[in-house]
Every structure is written in structure tokens, then in C-alpha cells.
Design a protein around this motif. Sequence first.
Motif, mmCIF file in Angstrom:
data_model
loop_
_atom_site.group_PDB
_atom_site.id
_atom_site.type_symbol
_atom_site.label_atom_id
_atom_site.label_comp_id
_atom_site.label_asym_id
_atom_site.label_seq_id
_atom_site.Cartn_x
_atom_site.Cartn_y
_atom_site.Cartn_z
ATOM 1 N N GLN A 89 25.187 35.235 -34.097
ATOM 2 C CA GLN A 89 25.295 33.832 -34.238
ATOM 3 C C GLN A 89 24.126 33.477 -32.944
ATOM 4 O OE1 GLN A 89 29.017 32.197 -33.138
ATOM 5 N NE2 GLN A 89 29.735 32.346 -35.465
ATOM 6 N N ARG A 90 23.996 34.090 -32.018
ATOM 7 C CA ARG A 90 23.185 33.823 -30.709
ATOM 8 C C ARG A 90 21.869 34.407 -31.439
ATOM 9 N NH1 ARG A 90 23.585 36.834 -26.832
ATOM 10 N NH2 ARG A 90 25.253 38.180 -27.188
ATOM 11 N N LEU A 98 17.743 22.453 -27.635
ATOM 12 C CA LEU A 98 18.231 21.053 -28.023
ATOM 13 C C LEU A 98 17.503 20.161 -27.085
ATOM 14 C CD1 LEU A 98 21.903 21.841 -29.078
ATOM 15 C CD2 LEU A 98 19.966 21.504 -30.360
ATOM 16 N N LEU A 99 17.213 19.086 -27.493
ATOM 17 C CA LEU A 99 16.824 17.713 -26.611
ATOM 18 C C LEU A 99 18.038 16.985 -26.618
ATOM 19 C CD1 LEU A 99 13.184 17.286 -27.411
ATOM 20 C CD2 LEU A 99 14.155 18.855 -25.909
ATOM 21 N N HIS A 185 17.043 18.801 -32.415
ATOM 22 C CA HIS A 185 17.080 20.361 -32.652
ATOM 23 C C HIS A 185 15.563 20.642 -32.695
ATOM 24 C CE1 HIS A 185 16.875 24.024 -35.127
ATOM 25 N NE2 HIS A 185 17.916 24.469 -34.459
ATOM 26 N N VAL A 186 15.227 21.541 -32.073
ATOM 27 C CA VAL A 186 13.736 21.942 -31.833
ATOM 28 C C VAL A 186 13.635 23.508 -32.183
ATOM 29 C CG1 VAL A 186 11.668 22.197 -30.386
ATOM 30 C CG2 VAL A 186 13.364 20.192 -30.058
ATOM 31 N N GLN A 187 13.154 23.810 -33.259
ATOM 32 C CA GLN A 187 13.097 25.258 -33.634
ATOM 33 C C GLN A 187 11.514 25.801 -33.402
ATOM 34 O OE1 GLN A 187 13.733 26.141 -37.615
ATOM 35 N NE2 GLN A 187 14.592 28.055 -37.123
ATOM 36 N N GLU A 229 19.945 25.343 -24.235
ATOM 37 C CA GLU A 229 19.846 26.345 -25.191
ATOM 38 C C GLU A 229 21.099 25.781 -26.317
ATOM 39 O OE1 GLU A 229 18.739 30.611 -23.474
ATOM 40 O OE2 GLU A 229 20.565 29.732 -22.958
ATOM 41 N N ASN A 230 20.562 26.192 -27.664
ATOM 42 C CA ASN A 230 21.464 26.216 -28.605
ATOM 43 C C ASN A 230 22.700 26.948 -28.561
ATOM 44 O OD1 ASN A 230 22.529 24.755 -31.206
ATOM 45 N ND2 ASN A 230 21.062 25.832 -32.472
ATOM 46 N N LEU A 231 23.816 26.668 -28.068
ATOM 47 C CA LEU A 231 24.813 27.486 -27.782
ATOM 48 C C LEU A 231 25.819 27.607 -29.156
ATOM 49 C CD1 LEU A 231 25.773 26.623 -24.289
ATOM 50 C CD2 LEU A 231 24.405 28.462 -24.865
ATOM 51 N N THR A 232 26.543 28.631 -29.293
ATOM 52 C CA THR A 232 27.687 28.931 -29.944
ATOM 53 C C THR A 232 28.772 27.900 -29.691
ATOM 54 O OG1 THR A 232 28.515 30.549 -29.235
ATOM 55 C CG2 THR A 232 26.696 31.242 -30.575
ATOM 56 N N ARG A 233 29.484 27.668 -30.439
ATOM 57 C CA ARG A 233 30.563 26.624 -30.250
ATOM 58 C C ARG A 233 31.507 27.116 -29.151
ATOM 59 N NH1 ARG A 233 32.524 22.174 -32.624
ATOM 60 N NH2 ARG A 233 30.931 22.478 -34.254
#
Length: 292
Positions: A89-90, A98-99, A185-187, A229-233
Motif C-alpha cells: 500500500q505504501r 496530500l494538501l 490529492h497530488v500525484q 504524505e498519503n498514509l495508509t489507514r
Amino acid sequence: MDGSAETGTDRYAAIISAIAATEQQELERCNERNRRVGPPDESALDHKFDRLLSEVHGLRDQIGDRIETLNRRLTQTNRLFLAHQDYGQRSNRAGDLLLIGVPTTVQGEALRECYVRIARRLGYAESEIPIVHIRRLEVVGSSSCADVKPSRYSIAVLDNIARTRAGKQARTGSIEPSVQPPAVHVQFVFRNARNEFYRRYQEGGRAGTGLALQDLGYGGADGRVYVSENLTRGNVSLKAEAMRLKRDGKIKSVFTVNGQIYVKRTVDHRPELVTSSVDLLLLDETKMKANK
């Protein structure tokens, strides 16, 4: 003739007497054997029963040891599975950021303009701004701004940053909204570009260069933008727990690197990786003493 008949009768009687005598002797020998054997020995029976019981207990202990070994292996396998699942997932989110805090009024192309303003604030020249795909994360079950549900990326779990003008205003009386707008979400196209963007954000926070909305050109809005950072749940929950420890003064700082949670006990301590609630429990000396 009479003499021969009497002789046969006597011979027959002698044979019968011999057989009877033999049977009597055999009967006496059996009786003698029975008298020698006597009643059953209870101590021998008890010994056999104890030995049988000991064998049963031994088998039970062996089965218990096997079950315990299997449970340990199952636990280890489960941990390895969760670790590989978390890694996967990471890895899928390695190029994302993420903003948090971008007003809901900023939509469509205005989101890209907001990203460009943030990049300029972080010291990027126009030609250096990384190429990204940007979108607002959807909030299920509501389309109106007034009914926006709290984002799971709340202020409580965001990275440590220096005090900004927005933070000072919040402490002096202006109230930040308790409900954060959905994250943006920024990719990034290139992971290295994502890492450099996040590094500049963290260094800017330490240097006091915040992302207050007014500094980004949104004059009528209070608050600020956070980059996360777009962390996992699972790691979002761990970070929230770690931030509670930080607010209680039990650890110095909390930060993320490549989607994983790190904490520092004091300024002089080395960063420690946190992978479970057990790691945080070991950091909480109060709970450790209570469990002793």
C-alpha cells in the motif's frame, strides 16, 4: 467262560480307577496352583494405572506444545502478511502527497493554481515546478460544503511545523474550523520530484516559512495549508496516537518518512520507527508503570 468275563470286568474297573485317580491328582494340582496365586495384587494395578495416566499427561503436554508452536508461527505469518500488505500500500502511494486545508471554494483549474502558489512559496522557479495530476478527494454522502464530513487527515495527525501566522491567529482568538475540507490529492509524475517537494515543505516549516492562506494569495481566508504524505489507514491511526503522546509531552516530535511513522523521545534521541500500537505503549512510561 465265567473266568474270562470276570477278568475283563476287573480290567475295566482298574482302568476307570486309574482315570479317576489321574483326574483327582490334576484337580489337586489346579487347586494348589490357585492357592499359590492368591487374590489380585492391588498395588500392581495401581502402578499400571499411574503409568497409563502419566503417558496420557505426556501426550497432552506434547499436543499443547505443538499447538503453542503453531500459534506462534501463525502470529508470525500474520505479522509478515500485514507488513507486506502495508509495504504494498505504501508503494502504491509513494508518489503521492496530500494538501490539507485548501478551501472548498478552490476547484478545478484553481486547484492547480493553488499548487503552483505553494510551489512558489517553497522556492520553486516557474520552470522547476514538478508535473502533477491533482484532484479533490471526494466525500461520500454529501455534495454541499455545509455538510462536509471531517477528513481523516485532520490537524491532529499532520506533520510538525513551526508556528505560522495562521497558528498565531488561532491562539489569539480566531477559531479554525473544526471540520477540514476534503484533502487535495497530488500525484507526482516522478517520485524524486515528490520527495524534493516534501523535503522543501519540511525545511520551510522548520525555517518558519508557512503556508498560510493569506500568504498564498487567499486574502479573505484564515487558516493554512498542510502538506502530508498519503498514509495508509493503519498509519494514519498510529500517527494520531503518536501526536496525542506529543501533546501530552511524552515525546518530542512525530514525523513521517516514505509513509512510515517515526518519533523522537527528545531532541537528542535518534528517530524510532513505529509500526504498531505496542511500540507507542513502550514509549508511554505512565501506562508501562500502570501495567506493572
